[in-house]
Design a protein around this motif. Structure first.
Motif, mmCIF file in Angstrom:
data_model
loop_
_atom_site.group_PDB
_atom_site.id
_atom_site.type_symbol
_atom_site.label_atom_id
_atom_site.label_comp_id
_atom_site.label_asym_id
_atom_site.label_seq_id
_atom_site.Cartn_x
_atom_site.Cartn_y
_atom_site.Cartn_z
ATOM 1 N N LEU A 167 0.828 -1.209 0.000
ATOM 2 C CA LEU A 167 0.000 0.000 0.000
ATOM 3 C C LEU A 167 0.863 1.261 0.000
ATOM 4 N N SER A 179 -2.759 7.605 6.011
ATOM 5 C CA SER A 179 -3.795 7.203 5.066
ATOM 6 C C SER A 179 -3.799 5.682 4.898
ATOM 7 N N ASN A 225 -5.196 3.982 8.024
ATOM 8 C CA ASN A 225 -6.663 4.039 8.016
ATOM 9 C C ASN A 225 -7.269 3.012 7.077
ATOM 10 N N LYS A 226 -6.673 2.866 5.899
ATOM 11 C CA LYS A 226 -7.160 1.865 4.952
ATOM 12 C C LYS A 226 -7.088 0.468 5.556
ATOM 13 N N LYS A 258 -9.749 0.095 8.189
ATOM 14 C CA LYS A 258 -11.077 0.015 7.580
ATOM 15 C C LYS A 258 -11.320 -1.383 7.023
ATOM 16 N N LYS A 259 -10.284 -1.937 6.415
ATOM 17 C CA LYS A 259 -10.437 -3.249 5.779
ATOM 18 C C LYS A 259 -10.513 -4.376 6.810
#
Lengths: 482, 482
Positions: free
Chosen positions: A432, A470, A473-474, A477-478
């Motif tokens: 990522l 960022s 957070n991804k 969230k996942k």
């Protein structure tokens, strides 16, 4: 024609002829390259051009380990540009080997001096004394022996240790007939059964001697014959350090005790102990100055040499020029090996270690670039301390906010690291980050390591932090949606 | 400031400041240097300036092996100029490492390109495909793996051989738990007890693996732990070859038979045999093409890899680009290692030898200078053949006229040698030649070897022959007066 330069430049997408022209123009413009303000990623990584280069490479070389195809006519400062034109902030730097940024103007200039050309055109062993390296010799060291690369540096240090051991044992007498005969058959006493002691998780190189001392990954060692050299436990500290002070002290004491036990009882005599100030390939494993002070004590008391492997830690990245300066030793180590950022390799040693018979000393000599680089590195120590503190100061609260991803923030200078809970999560994180335009690398099973240039600034750190948050957070969230 | 350049230039005799100025002026004039017509020696060797440089060097490095202090701002073509301004015809060339003459104009130019500067300024592992080396790949080879130097080249070839052996044995299955655990302790089966077979008198390098295969001199090996790898006998031919044809054939047959016996019965399995086309450090020992054909036969029949070490013989000096071309093998060797004159190092190999797991491929990349050099070397093959024939054609009658000094003239291309009856007489000969202005070197116990540039001409040979005859006469007058 140099294929990578052509295919790696974006002009190559149109035709080979315009690629060549573009390359030449590009090179002339090199010193005018300006570092990007922020990353930009326009394709997957590796993108189509990178894949093309990799598949051409694969025809003639085993290229499966390559991932990022760097375009060194476009990379500048802290940014690596890949064959597809993606611009990544580089927090990894070819495993800590780029000291002051891609296409550094001073180094480019130094590399184009007549002196450098003379060296290249007359390349062999020139036996030139390199004063540049003596300007940064570690405290207590008096001489230098240069070699080709880090693995080599450790191997020649091992050889010096074995010769020193044999010389002590032999005393004033010369080699005897039995030694001279047996050695040609690879047998004792001429080729004695002596050992180097290294620590679990250590990495010291990939040649036969250095690989026998390496303990980081099975894959490096499998199928290769090894010397039966002993292994000592390296402390496994718990973080945060202030919370686990007593436990960590006990762990270090245990490791010292076991190490001393091996020094005293190992079947084959131990000529030297080799240790990294921070175990880098092994997963950024640290120990306290006290541990190293104790290691110096027990090696001295047992008449065993101490080799400090600063191949990855040397040259300012930890906030001191040599990482082991932070140990405050009363007695210096016997040898200190170096390579990577130093752009040359070898070891420093005390005068006591000069062998009793001359052997040829083949130098790698980088002349002007070495001097330019070392001068720059010395000037960057302060900046590395400040920027490292700034980065660490931001990583720690992130570890509190994102505990499912970031554990055990640690390190010195900008030589920092943290652990992920699993290797899979680390892979996901690194992937990522790459697609956000930040090149980072792992170490050990689950660690993420920072190995930026010495020229990293707070502005670069801010660029990194935005992307990092960022990505965190991804991930949350996942994997852990509320 | 680079000390050697300053102290080595003659201006340094006056003051350090003028030395620097002189150095800068000298460098600018470099490409205008003209090769001397003949040697000139005005001091003893080493002279006072050379001694001064050596003693300064000794403060920081072990410099006892150095003898001739080269001034690389003055050396040109086939002539090395020392720190005292002595000009010597160089028939030794840093142990065969200078391919096309000191300060070769084309190489100087290539070394100053932008491309070279980019490489030096961004020095680490660039993973660049080097087509220059593929242009001269030995017949049957398909891929290349580059490394840092000759010793390294042999070691990575050994590692490839061990991995290949283990892969064959393991078949389709992956690594098992026992292998993965044992290897971290340096124990079998993960770190298996496998061997490389080398020949008596061979030299393959000085690191732990390559040193275990080296058998040339006890001094290289003493006090260093070694793998218990086996040694096979290398033929001891008698000269002239046409007179001793039957005996030499029998000697070679005996060596092949003993070698095959070792391949079949050695306690630890043999993964590869390594052999030099001409044993160089070991005393310029030759064997016939038939011997090498037989060696290829028995290695193939016993499923053992054959590594040809062309570190010293490669790059045109024997009159073919690779010395082993002269064997006319039906099946090529499995690997061919190179370094020295090639100005880079590594090995060529067949496609069958790509390991089953990727490993990082760290390249030494010399870009433009490599390409310039290899192109030049290819163009010089014919000249090397002619000049070598001319030189050998004069050495042979000298051996008849001066049999008490010259024995066993042998070699291919300009890669020639002869024996002296004793080491003492050889030392005397080399010393006298140096003072006549010809730099030559020994190999083995009593051999004198020729390792000139590829650019040696008949005119240079004539210069050599005049001095050589004069020295031969001096030796005869002193030791065997009528």
């Amino acid at each position: 024609m140099l294929k990578t330069f052509a295919t790696a430049s974006r002009a190559a997408r149109t035709s080979p002829r315009s690629a060549t022209a573009f390359r030449m123009a590009t090179i002339r413009l090199l010193s005018q390259l300006v570092e990007p303000k922020e990353p930009s990623v326009t394709t997957e990584i590796p993108g189509p051009e990178s894949k093309k280069v990799l598949s051409e490479l694969a025809k003639l070389q085993d290229a499966r380990a390559a991932q990022l195809v760097g375009d060194y006519t476009q990379s500048v400062g802290n940014y690596i540009v890949d064959a597809d034109g993606n611009k990544l902030l580089d927090m990894y730097c070819q495993i800590a080997s780029i000291p002051v940024g891609y296409n550094n103007e001073a180094l480019l200039k130094a590399a184009k001096t007549d002196e450098m050309a003379i060296t290249l055109a007359n390349r062999p062993a020139m036996g030139v004394l390199e004063e540049a390296f003596m300007a940064v010799k570690p405290k207590g060291m008096e001489m230098i022996f240069t070699s080709s690369h880090g693995s080599d540096a450790n191997e020649i240090a091992f050889k010096a240790a074995f010769m020193h051991y044999a010389r002590k044992k032999r005393g004033a007498r010369g080699f005897n007939a039995q030694e001279l005969e047996s050695v040609m058959e690879n047998q004792a006493p001429g080729a004695p059964d002596l050992s180097i002691l290294s620590f679990g998780s250590s990495f010291h190189g990939r040649q036969f001697g250095s690989l026998s001392a390496t303990r980081s990954k099975a894959l490096h060692k499998l199928d290769i014959p090894a010397f039966k050299w002993p292994k000592a436990p390296f402390p496994q500290l718990r973080y945060p350090l202030d919370k686990y002070e007593a436990e960590n002290a006990a762990e270090e004491a245990r490791c010292i005790e076991e190490t001393e036990q091996i020094l005293k009882t190992n079947a084959s005599p131990i000529a030297a102990v080799i240790v990294e100030p921070i175990q880098s390939e092994g997963g950024d494993r640290h120990a306290s100055p006290r541990f190293f002070q104790e290691l110096r004590r027990i090696t001295a008391e047992n008449d065993v040499l101490l080799i400090v492997d600063e191949v990855q830690t040397g040259c300012a990245a930890t906030g001191t020029f040599w990482a082991h300066e932070q140990w405050n030793l009363q007695t210096p180590p016997d040898m200190v090996t170096f390579s990577k950022k130093m752009q040359a390799a070898g070891f420093y040693h005390t005068r006591a270690l000069v062998p009793d018979q001359a052997y040829r000393n083949f130098n790698t000599w980088m002349g002007d670039p070495s001097r330019a680089l070392i001068a720059k590195a010395i000037g960057l120590v302060q900046q590395v301390q400040e920027v490292g503190k700034y980065l660490k100061g931001h990583l720690e609260p992130l570890a509190v906010r994102y505990p499912r991803v970031i554990k055990n923030v640690r390190g010195a200078g900008t030589f920092l690291a943290f652990d992920c809970p699993t290797a899979e999560l680390r892979a996901e994180l690194l992937e990522l980050m790459k697609n956000e335009g930040v090149n980072m690398g792992g170490s050990g099973e689950t660690s993420v390591r920072f190995r930026p240039m010495l020229t990293l600034t707070k502005a670069h750190v801010n660029v990194f932090l935005t992307r990092f948050e960022s990505v965190l957070n991804k991930l949350y969230k996942k994997h852990w949606p509320q």
